[in-house]
Design a protein around this motif. Structure first.
Motif, mmCIF file in Angstrom:
data_model
loop_
_atom_site.group_PDB
_atom_site.id
_atom_site.type_symbol
_atom_site.label_atom_id
_atom_site.label_comp_id
_atom_site.label_asym_id
_atom_site.label_seq_id
_atom_site.Cartn_x
_atom_site.Cartn_y
_atom_site.Cartn_z
ATOM 1 N N MET A 1 34.677 40.726 28.992
ATOM 2 C CA MET A 1 36.060 41.291 29.007
ATOM 3 C C MET A 1 35.764 42.621 29.802
ATOM 4 S SD MET A 1 38.472 41.963 26.009
ATOM 5 C CE MET A 1 38.953 40.584 25.556
ATOM 6 N N LYS A 2 36.945 42.792 30.665
ATOM 7 C CA LYS A 2 36.981 44.017 31.418
ATOM 8 C C LYS A 2 37.921 45.203 30.669
ATOM 9 C CE LYS A 2 37.547 45.891 35.925
ATOM 10 N NZ LYS A 2 37.690 45.301 37.597
ATOM 11 N N THR A 3 37.339 46.290 30.593
ATOM 12 C CA THR A 3 38.179 47.501 30.044
ATOM 13 C C THR A 3 38.709 48.299 30.806
ATOM 14 O OG1 THR A 3 36.535 47.089 27.831
ATOM 15 C CG2 THR A 3 38.103 49.003 28.102
ATOM 16 N N HIS A 4 39.889 48.724 30.679
ATOM 17 C CA HIS A 4 40.713 49.715 31.486
ATOM 18 C C HIS A 4 41.152 50.947 30.750
ATOM 19 C CE1 HIS A 4 40.918 46.655 34.877
ATOM 20 N NE2 HIS A 4 41.079 45.892 33.696
ATOM 21 N N LEU A 5 40.845 52.208 31.087
ATOM 22 C CA LEU A 5 41.303 53.346 30.518
ATOM 23 C C LEU A 5 42.388 53.794 31.620
ATOM 24 C CD1 LEU A 5 41.267 55.226 28.108
ATOM 25 C CD2 LEU A 5 39.446 56.210 29.342
ATOM 26 N N GLU A 67 47.946 49.553 23.398
ATOM 27 C CA GLU A 67 46.876 48.820 23.862
ATOM 28 C C GLU A 67 47.382 47.486 24.221
ATOM 29 O OE1 GLU A 67 43.860 48.293 20.804
ATOM 30 O OE2 GLU A 67 45.142 47.707 19.503
ATOM 31 N N PHE A 68 46.553 46.570 25.135
ATOM 32 C CA PHE A 68 47.035 45.510 25.813
ATOM 33 C C PHE A 68 46.173 44.661 26.156
ATOM 34 C CE2 PHE A 68 49.378 43.336 29.143
ATOM 35 C CZ PHE A 68 50.402 42.564 28.371
ATOM 36 N N TRP A 69 46.124 43.427 25.994
ATOM 37 C CA TRP A 69 45.025 42.218 26.329
ATOM 38 C C TRP A 69 45.675 41.362 26.976
ATOM 39 C CZ3 TRP A 69 44.916 37.096 25.582
ATOM 40 C CH2 TRP A 69 43.624 36.410 25.864
ATOM 41 N N TRP A 70 45.123 40.885 28.237
ATOM 42 C CA TRP A 70 45.757 39.895 29.363
ATOM 43 C C TRP A 70 44.737 39.158 30.117
ATOM 44 C CZ3 TRP A 70 45.247 41.257 34.558
ATOM 45 C CH2 TRP A 70 44.836 42.814 34.896
ATOM 46 N N THR A 71 44.959 38.023 30.501
ATOM 47 C CA THR A 71 44.073 37.133 31.384
ATOM 48 C C THR A 71 44.462 37.053 32.846
ATOM 49 O OG1 THR A 71 43.497 35.862 29.377
ATOM 50 C CG2 THR A 71 42.968 35.026 31.511
ATOM 51 N N GLU A 77 39.299 38.074 31.503
ATOM 52 C CA GLU A 77 39.934 38.805 30.397
ATOM 53 C C GLU A 77 39.963 40.218 30.349
ATOM 54 O OE1 GLU A 77 38.144 37.210 26.675
ATOM 55 O OE2 GLU A 77 39.498 35.528 26.648
ATOM 56 N N HIS A 78 40.959 40.925 30.330
ATOM 57 C CA HIS A 78 41.229 42.362 30.378
ATOM 58 C C HIS A 78 41.601 42.920 29.038
ATOM 59 C CE1 HIS A 78 40.625 42.204 34.790
ATOM 60 N NE2 HIS A 78 41.350 41.071 34.713
ATOM 61 N N TYR A 79 41.102 44.217 28.874
ATOM 62 C CA TYR A 79 41.608 45.067 27.622
ATOM 63 C C TYR A 79 42.121 46.299 28.152
ATOM 64 C CZ TYR A 79 41.676 47.949 23.581
ATOM 65 O OH TYR A 79 42.066 48.708 22.529
#
Length: 143
Positions: A1-5, A67-71, A77-79
């Protein structure tokens, strides 16, 4: 899963909010973007808004985190954690078009009651922006 700040701006004027849209996508999002290494959130947001809008925007009050999770289209997958700030500029008014400085983005003013039809993401922002808040927000679209 890729995480974005991320640091994002809630820019409002006369019952409208400024949203961005990436070319080829149907949803919208708030202006701003990724925080770079060794960069604070306010500095990142000021930089992103300058890059996107070509304007000096005053970043003020911290509003909260969503916060959000998406594909994505490739199945990755991204968080993401969206840190939200109120922002203003005398050159940003709902009755004036906003020119994008980045070819892949466009901007528009959306009436608050149309945030659902313009598919503002992350979706918890739709109600948070419409309702406003006297205290910091936290909302999650993560199960």
């Amino acid at each position: 899963m890729k995480t974005h700040l991320l640091a994002r701006a809630v820019i409002q004027d006369a019952g409208h909010v400024l949203v961005a849209q990436a070319r080829g996508f149907s949803h919208t999002f708030l202006p701003g973007g990724h925080i770079e290494p060794d960069e604070g959130m306010r500095a990142a947001l000021t930089r992103e808004l300058s890059e996107e809008l070509g304007l000096r925007v005053e970043v003020s009050r911290f509003l909260g985190v969503v916060e959000f999770w998406w594909t994505d289209r490739q199945g990755q997958e991204h968080y993401e954690l969206n840190h939200l700030f109120s922002a203003t500029s005398p050159r940003l008014r709902h009755d004036l078009p906003v020119a994008s400085q980045e070819a892949h983005l466009s901007f528009e003013w959306v009436p608050l009651e149309q945030l659902d039809t313009r598919r503002l993401e992350p979706f918890p922002l739709r109600n948070l922006i419409r309702e406003g808040a006297a205290h910091a927000w936290f909302a999650s679209a993560v199960q």
